[in-house]
Write a protein that holds these residues in place. Sequence first.
Motif, PDB file in Angstrom:
ATOM      1  N   GLY A 179      12.505  27.932  51.328  1.00  0.00           N
ATOM      2  CA  GLY A 179      13.423  28.933  50.818  1.00  0.00           C
ATOM      3  C   GLY A 179      14.574  28.329  50.041  1.00  0.00           C
ATOM      4  O   GLY A 179      14.879  27.142  50.127  1.00  0.00           O
ATOM      5  N   VAL A 180      15.224  29.146  49.245  1.00  0.00           N
ATOM      6  CA  VAL A 180      16.465  28.783  48.559  1.00  0.00           C
ATOM      7  C   VAL A 180      17.613  29.050  49.515  1.00  0.00           C
ATOM      8  O   VAL A 180      17.682  30.122  50.136  1.00  0.00           O
ATOM      9  CB  VAL A 180      16.613  29.595  47.258  1.00  0.00           C
ATOM     10  CG1 VAL A 180      18.031  29.523  46.720  1.00  0.00           C
ATOM     11  CG2 VAL A 180      15.616  29.105  46.210  1.00  0.00           C
ATOM     12  N   ARG A 181      18.529  28.087  49.650  1.00  0.00           N
ATOM     13  CA  ARG A 181      19.602  28.186  50.642  1.00  0.00           C
ATOM     14  C   ARG A 181      20.951  28.437  49.954  1.00  0.00           C
ATOM     15  O   ARG A 181      21.289  27.783  48.970  1.00  0.00           O
ATOM     16  CB  ARG A 181      19.688  26.894  51.470  1.00  0.00           C
ATOM     17  CG  ARG A 181      18.358  26.422  52.076  1.00  0.00           C
ATOM     18  CD  ARG A 181      17.874  27.353  53.155  1.00  0.00           C
ATOM     19  NE  ARG A 181      16.561  27.017  53.667  1.00  0.00           N
ATOM     20  CZ  ARG A 181      16.330  26.601  54.922  1.00  0.00           C
ATOM     21  NH1 ARG A 181      17.324  26.440  55.777  1.00  0.00           N
ATOM     22  NH2 ARG A 181      15.096  26.365  55.323  1.00  0.00           N
ATOM     23  N   ARG A 182      21.744  29.377  50.498  1.00  0.00           N
ATOM     24  CA  ARG A 182      23.057  29.710  49.967  1.00  0.00           C
ATOM     25  C   ARG A 182      24.000  30.073  51.116  1.00  0.00           C
ATOM     26  O   ARG A 182      23.581  30.208  52.273  1.00  0.00           O
ATOM     27  CB  ARG A 182      22.973  30.892  48.992  1.00  0.00           C
ATOM     28  CG  ARG A 182      22.118  30.658  47.755  1.00  0.00           C
ATOM     29  CD  ARG A 182      22.773  29.738  46.753  1.00  0.00           C
ATOM     30  NE  ARG A 182      22.010  29.667  45.511  1.00  0.00           N
ATOM     31  CZ  ARG A 182      21.072  28.780  45.242  1.00  0.00           C
ATOM     32  NH1 ARG A 182      20.754  27.865  46.163  1.00  0.00           N
ATOM     33  NH2 ARG A 182      20.435  28.782  44.081  1.00  0.00           N
ATOM     34  N   VAL A 183      25.278  30.291  50.784  1.00  0.00           N
ATOM     35  CA  VAL A 183      26.265  30.714  51.760  1.00  0.00           C
ATOM     36  C   VAL A 183      27.190  31.736  51.105  1.00  0.00           C
ATOM     37  O   VAL A 183      27.477  31.644  49.903  1.00  0.00           O
ATOM     38  CB  VAL A 183      27.062  29.496  52.307  1.00  0.00           C
ATOM     39  CG1 VAL A 183      27.846  28.809  51.205  1.00  0.00           C
ATOM     40  CG2 VAL A 183      27.951  29.890  53.467  1.00  0.00           C
ATOM     41  N   ALA A 184      27.621  32.718  51.860  1.00  0.00           N
ATOM     42  CA  ALA A 184      28.513  33.757  51.335  1.00  0.00           C
ATOM     43  C   ALA A 184      29.955  33.276  51.362  1.00  0.00           C
ATOM     44  O   ALA A 184      30.440  32.810  52.392  1.00  0.00           O
ATOM     45  CB  ALA A 184      28.368  35.038  52.146  1.00  0.00           C
ATOM     46  N   LYS A 185      30.650  33.407  50.239  1.00  0.00           N
ATOM     47  CA  LYS A 185      32.065  33.042  50.166  1.00  0.00           C
ATOM     48  C   LYS A 185      32.973  34.211  50.538  1.00  0.00           C
ATOM     49  O   LYS A 185      34.135  34.024  50.906  1.00  0.00           O
ATOM     50  CB  LYS A 185      32.421  32.554  48.755  1.00  0.00           C
ATOM     51  CG  LYS A 185      31.825  31.192  48.415  1.00  0.00           C
ATOM     52  CD  LYS A 185      32.384  30.089  49.298  1.00  0.00           C
ATOM     53  CE  LYS A 185      31.953  28.705  48.843  1.00  0.00           C
ATOM     54  NZ  LYS A 185      32.443  27.617  49.714  1.00  0.00           N
ATOM     55  N   GLU A 186      32.432  35.427  50.439  1.00  0.00           N
ATOM     56  CA  GLU A 186      33.149  36.645  50.822  1.00  0.00           C
ATOM     57  C   GLU A 186      32.157  37.571  51.508  1.00  0.00           C
ATOM     58  O   GLU A 186      30.942  37.352  51.449  1.00  0.00           O
ATOM     59  CB  GLU A 186      33.739  37.362  49.596  1.00  0.00           C
ATOM     60  CG  GLU A 186      34.695  36.547  48.760  1.00  0.00           C
ATOM     61  CD  GLU A 186      35.130  37.292  47.503  1.00  0.00           C
ATOM     62  OE1 GLU A 186      35.065  38.551  47.516  1.00  0.00           O
ATOM     63  OE2 GLU A 186      35.509  36.629  46.519  1.00  0.00           O
ATOM     64  N   ASP A 187      32.658  38.618  52.158  1.00  0.00           N
ATOM     65  CA  ASP A 187      31.775  39.638  52.720  1.00  0.00           C
ATOM     66  C   ASP A 187      30.994  40.294  51.588  1.00  0.00           C
ATOM     67  O   ASP A 187      31.551  40.617  50.521  1.00  0.00           O
ATOM     68  CB  ASP A 187      32.572  40.716  53.456  1.00  0.00           C
ATOM     69  CG  ASP A 187      33.164  40.211  54.762  1.00  0.00           C
ATOM     70  OD1 ASP A 187      32.900  39.051  55.132  1.00  0.00           O
ATOM     71  OD2 ASP A 187      33.910  40.980  55.404  1.00  0.00           O
ATOM     72  N   ILE A 188      29.706  40.525  51.830  1.00  0.00           N
ATOM     73  CA  ILE A 188      28.838  41.151  50.831  1.00  0.00           C
ATOM     74  C   ILE A 188      28.040  42.250  51.517  1.00  0.00           C
ATOM     75  O   ILE A 188      27.313  41.978  52.473  1.00  0.00           O
ATOM     76  CB  ILE A 188      27.867  40.133  50.193  1.00  0.00           C
ATOM     77  CG1 ILE A 188      28.638  38.974  49.549  1.00  0.00           C
ATOM     78  CG2 ILE A 188      26.964  40.820  49.175  1.00  0.00           C
ATOM     79  CD1 ILE A 188      27.746  37.826  49.102  1.00  0.00           C
ATOM     80  N   GLU A 189      28.174  43.478  51.035  1.00  0.00           N
ATOM     81  CA  GLU A 189      27.403  44.589  51.587  1.00  0.00           C
ATOM     82  C   GLU A 189      26.171  44.821  50.724  1.00  0.00           C
ATOM     83  O   GLU A 189      26.263  44.965  49.500  1.00  0.00           O
ATOM     84  CB  GLU A 189      28.241  45.865  51.641  1.00  0.00           C
ATOM     85  CG  GLU A 189      27.512  47.015  52.328  1.00  0.00           C
ATOM     86  CD  GLU A 189      28.383  48.247  52.531  1.00  0.00           C
ATOM     87  OE1 GLU A 189      27.847  49.266  53.002  1.00  0.00           O
ATOM     88  OE2 GLU A 189      29.593  48.182  52.220  1.00  0.00           O
TER      89      GLU A 189
END
Length: 413
Positions: free
Chosen positions: A301-311
């Motif tokens: 998979g492609v890996r990422r991280v949220a910098k802010e809340d995302i709905e």
Amino acid sequence: MTDALVCPAGGTAEPLPEYPLPRAGRCPLAPAPAVQELRAEKPLTKVRIWNGGTPWLITRHADQRTLLTDPRVSDDDLDPGFPYVNAHRADMATVTPRLITNTDAPEHTRLRRMVNGPFVVKRIERMRPAIQKIVDGLIDDMLDGPNPADLLRAFALPVPSLVIAELLGVPYKDHDFFQRSSSLVLDGTVSPEKAREVSGALAAYLDNLLGEKMTEPGQDVLSEMGGRVKAGEMARTEAVHMGVAMLIAGHETTATMISLGTLALLQHPDQLALLRETDDPKVIANAVDEVLRYLTIVQTGVRRVAKEDIEIGGVVIGAGEGMIFDLHAANWDPDAFAQAERLDVTRPARQHQAFGYGPHQCLGQNLARLELQVVYGTLYRRIPTLRLAAEIEDLEFDHTGTTYGVHGMPVAW
């Protein structure tokens, strides 16, 4: 094994699936059945990874496209919530320079601009005659050699290794070293210490070569980056580690697509016949994209991280939470591709996500497409009786790396 979450009331929630999820032995080229079930029932859900982290798994094609272009979704692997693929990738994050693989805009934009030129369509297309010559020469060697042969060793690995060596300016005589080193770097079972040792050896090799190119430049990518280093546009460590990343990605993935792509086509003789009987470049190019969609060899998979809340999709991905984008699940999403489980080389498949999506999609995708177009457009016409010289269930598939592959592929004709 899965761990259960303890609920506040003292009950037990459903155990989280452990990612990556296993494929079915009877359908080795398909996505993991459990991932396809999650896409249908829980397209945005938590999973558990090797270090106990619980990132979100995103499996729908549309959701992936939305999130992978959202500026709040980060590729910064120094963020505490980043969901590393394995222990040695986590270890290497602390010592790897900032590259296009681990930065966001504006730094990512600057670095991408430094290396994008050699990979644009027009420059890559000029390589077609040279790649055709490489492919024809290796097929000649196969036909003159033992029958059966191992397609992986005799053909699939040498094609992209020769091409990336030519493009980067790396001596092909060193291919055993960089092929072996690349496999170890991508092997999830290797210890962090071993991975760091091998990565260091590759970096030292490229640093020495870069120094030579800065003194006596040629017509290759390392020479171009060396020129940028001398002009002060790029740090030498950036150029070295970008060279390492290109060298690894530039042959391992394409070699896998040649071997597994051939296997998939041999399992679908009607589709193979369509390729064998055409010399229309548009038909061949479309077939390449369909095989890319069907296989989607990136298995971690492609890996990422949220910098802010995302709905999204009725859930909130909180700031600091990791995300894993299962590209294979998205490429088999029936909402994006009708009868997605079918290999259909006439299907318009260009919207696949085998190369990722958004600003971080694969730098080398134009090169990979060109190599596969030449291979798929030549191999089956020149060896029309090509067949698998083993039962598919007897092949040894490789589950250890970032990409899914096969350790060997005996073929006959």
